[in-house]
Design an enzyme around this catalytic site. Sequence first.
Site, mmCIF file in Angstrom:
data_model
loop_
_atom_site.group_PDB
_atom_site.id
_atom_site.type_symbol
_atom_site.label_atom_id
_atom_site.label_comp_id
_atom_site.label_asym_id
_atom_site.label_seq_id
_atom_site.Cartn_x
_atom_site.Cartn_y
_atom_site.Cartn_z
ATOM 1 N N ASP A 521 -66.398 44.217 9.141
ATOM 2 C CA ASP A 521 -65.528 43.733 8.063
ATOM 3 C C ASP A 521 -65.127 44.943 7.208
ATOM 4 O O ASP A 521 -65.588 46.060 7.456
ATOM 5 C CB ASP A 521 -66.342 42.720 7.250
ATOM 6 C CG ASP A 521 -65.487 41.845 6.348
ATOM 7 O OD1 ASP A 521 -64.307 42.152 6.151
ATOM 8 O OD2 ASP A 521 -66.028 40.848 5.833
ATOM 9 N N GLU A 524 -60.360 48.088 6.431
ATOM 10 C CA GLU A 524 -58.942 48.466 6.195
ATOM 11 C C GLU A 524 -58.780 49.953 5.905
ATOM 12 O O GLU A 524 -57.735 50.489 6.284
ATOM 13 C CB GLU A 524 -58.387 47.635 5.035
ATOM 14 C CG GLU A 524 -58.265 46.164 5.334
ATOM 15 C CD GLU A 524 -59.606 45.423 5.342
ATOM 16 O OE1 GLU A 524 -60.554 45.924 4.722
ATOM 17 O OE2 GLU A 524 -59.683 44.384 5.979
ATOM 18 N N ASP A 597 -59.553 36.249 3.514
ATOM 19 C CA ASP A 597 -60.116 35.407 2.461
ATOM 20 C C ASP A 597 -59.149 34.361 1.926
ATOM 21 O O ASP A 597 -58.523 34.529 0.879
ATOM 22 C CB ASP A 597 -60.640 36.293 1.334
ATOM 23 C CG ASP A 597 -61.789 37.168 1.830
ATOM 24 O OD1 ASP A 597 -62.277 36.926 2.949
ATOM 25 O OD2 ASP A 597 -62.195 38.099 1.108
#
Length: 919
Positions: A521, A524, A597
């Site tokens: 996760d 980015e 999210d």
Amino acid sequence: MNLVRFRWILQWVILGLFVIGSSEAAFRHVFRTSAQDGFAKRNRQLASAQKYDPNYKGQFQLDTSSITFSDGILSGILQKQVPGNMEEILFPFTISFLKDGSTRFQLDEKRRLEGNVDYDGAKIRKDRFDVAQYHDLGSRIHIDTEHPEVTTHNKKLLKVDYGNNQQFSMVLHFQPFMIEFLRDGNVEVVLNQRQLLNMEHYRPRSERSQKDESLGMWEEKFDNILDSKPRGPESLGLDISFIGYKHVYGVPEHTSSLSLKETNNSETGYTDPYRLYNVDIFEYEVDSPMSQYGAIPFMQAHKVNSDVGIFWSNAAATWIDIEKDASSTSTHWYSESGKMDVFIYLGPTALDVYEAYSGLTGRTQLPPLFSIGYHQCRWNYFSEEDVQTVDNTFNEVDMPYDAIWLDIDYTSGRRYFTWDEATFPHPQETLKKLDSNGRKMVVILDPHIKNDPNYFVSKDLLENDFTVKDSSGVDNYNAECWPGDSIWVDFFNMEGQQWWGDLYSYDRFKGSDKNLFIWNDMNEPSVFKGPETSMHRDAIHHGGWEHRDVHNIYGHECINSTYKGLIKRDHGELRPFILTRSFFAGTNTLAASWIGDTLSTWEHFRGSLATVLTNGVAGMPFSGADVAGFFGNPDPELFVRWYELGIFYPFFRAHAHIDTKRREPWLYGEPYTSMVRNLLGIRYRLLPTWYTTFRTTHMTGLPILRPQFLVHPADELGFDIDDQFYLGDSGLLVKPVLEPGVSETAVYIADDETYYDFYDFDEMKGKGKHVVPASLGRIPILLRGGNILITRERIRRASELTINDPYTLYIAVSGKTGSASGELYMDDGTSFEYEKGAYISRKFTFNDGVLDVFDTHPHPQSGVRYAESMKHLKVERIKLIGDNHQKIKIHKHGMSGVKSWDVKVNTDGVVQKPNLYLV
Ligand SMILES: *[C@@H]1O[C@H](CO)[C@@H](O)[C@H](O)[C@H]1NC(C)=O
Ligand SMILES: *[C@@H]1O[C@H](CO)[C@@H](O)[C@H](O)[C@H]1NC(C)=O
């Protein structure tokens, strides 16, 4: 989810009190608009000038004497006209004609190619970043030296015919410089029709002017964070027009419509271009061109029976403006840095486009079977007991699931590759217990590393110097993330990649085992308090690349390292499963993704569908959204509706924020628990069809969920439909209910085929909208006549436990021809043996009471061995739909000829025990 969010949530709540209705705008300021991104502003200014300034001229002039054509490559030199600049600024370009029928346009500045530039001692590269070279795509690019042929060359233009039957042509216009691509004599795609071609040339910092400052050329502040821009302006841009195409798709990840909207248009409400810049954007806006977690610069255009596509191979921040007129679409692409490298695909079919594009960037992984089952996640399952209880309850309530997930709090103080000793003292025992039911565990591991000299990963990372550096190029890039003070793994260092991969080995990641898989996760990368929640653009990676050059592939490189690590961990014997949040073109070869999210609202729920469809079109098809939304507590209706759609997300996982109420699928009580159990049952019954579909995607690049325009390419009414879809080639048409308070919905049927209701086989026929029942718990599913659907009706605890179970065939005959066909692919579901032929592939056709079964897999040795081991596999039941034969004949075609026998059909159209073995 990140810490900055707590600040935002506060702001959000406070603002919400005052500005009811505009809560979403409260966090917008965290992300740049195009007007706040210097290079975007500069490129958009060109576009405005082209529109409104009658004296506008392109900046580039072709030196016609420079043109050469040989061995499938056309080369030439463009000169840039810069007022007041006497020097010649030269830009060599090439147009390459490739064997797969695509073409490639590349452009760079001569001076930078030669390294003849000076950046005042900054520890950065002189050349521009080249994604294809970095990704090693060279081995996939084959120049066609045979077919391309110059058929016209005069003072005004040069024409090359190319493609297998010279079906395509490229016309290079000299003045103004413009490149047209034709298929069968019709212009389909044009580069630089509007003369927006731009590549900012090298200039020494000493020449900066007052005006440059206002355009953010040499440094720029956003959110009070300075970007030092050591190389000054270096953006690149190009307009690409799709002639006769009113619909374009792709360029994920956004929560927008499937058919992309015009940007800078008061009717669509979009004032900014679609943006590609991977960011950790929580509670994002629905119906917006704002960036999300992944970036794929691939666009497809579709018109009646015709498809073309573009791949803009660039990993820097990119914006895409879209404008439409009555018949065509013009797009304008601009990136902050890097080379210009554009691939053009001329179809003519969507399959042609996908095959060529995925042939370049990579086909979607054939994932392990378990990973297309149901995943149970939440932030967090807090202890071994918690995991045990959830696992046991699934058995008690008779629901299947394949993997339980652990979010960040299983670790010791957010030190990845460790376990919290108080809450997870016996991870291996937990894994063994799960394994006894064929179940897996997936744990989170992020690329930020706690800066802690006593933590073995941190210590090792620092000692090896595999960290990302700040703008000095020397000091570690240091910032806050989950563990507090953190450093980041530099995946642009190949040794660093290997080091990270090796952390997954069983002796380094203590407590892990073969049924443990990985979730990366925050890749980015997410950086708390970083510019736009991410890394500073002037941070420096191994090899001297600035973060700005490689931003959109940081996550991809992280995933590749993990993938290679898992391959090594299991000696290449097990297919890895990885979930990633960030992605780029090609990440589909390695991992699944989810859309981040979401809020537990109807709006976000609706938005998830077009997002997942778009991801699929652009080559990231193994995608899904958190069921039933990440933030907040869904009411029972939204909860069940989200499971209804969830069973059709290619990646199907329940997940929830730490502050939400527990919501394992049984917690809402009856009647909802039974509804969810039935829905999970549908997913598991259909696993053979899902797996066959994944195989097709793996082989061809076609999406898993097929939007209406792909299945009915001539039906214009379907080109912008994004609230229903087909599952692969199965003939299943799904129309989820996306709003509250309804008990029926309308499904659009594009042809005059008969469609059958999946639940009661009711027939439906006629082009247009049909109202179908959709009470809570019943997602409308139709089976298109002409298809044979293949299921396994026994629901077991996990998918792995079903692989010896018999199949059921649903033969839904065409209302027009009375016939039907379908396919089945299967293999061991875990290993790479299928690559050596160890799989079973069958085609079924039904015609006038005869069911033919064909072996569509030529058998190499390992295939024979595998087939032998599956001799017990059989069809236990056949259900005829829309057909009333009372007896049917089965023809089984094999190596030793055809075996035939008759079977009786009972009054419900069912054949019990047809004695049909697959091998
Ligand atoms: C966007 O629209 C405005 C208002 O019509 C116009 O002034 C501006 O030039 C447009 N920008 C671009 C990039 O087309
Ligand atoms: C992963 O890295 C290897 C080099 O270690 C490279 O050959 C391969 O192409 C990469 N895969 C992807 C999908 O980027």
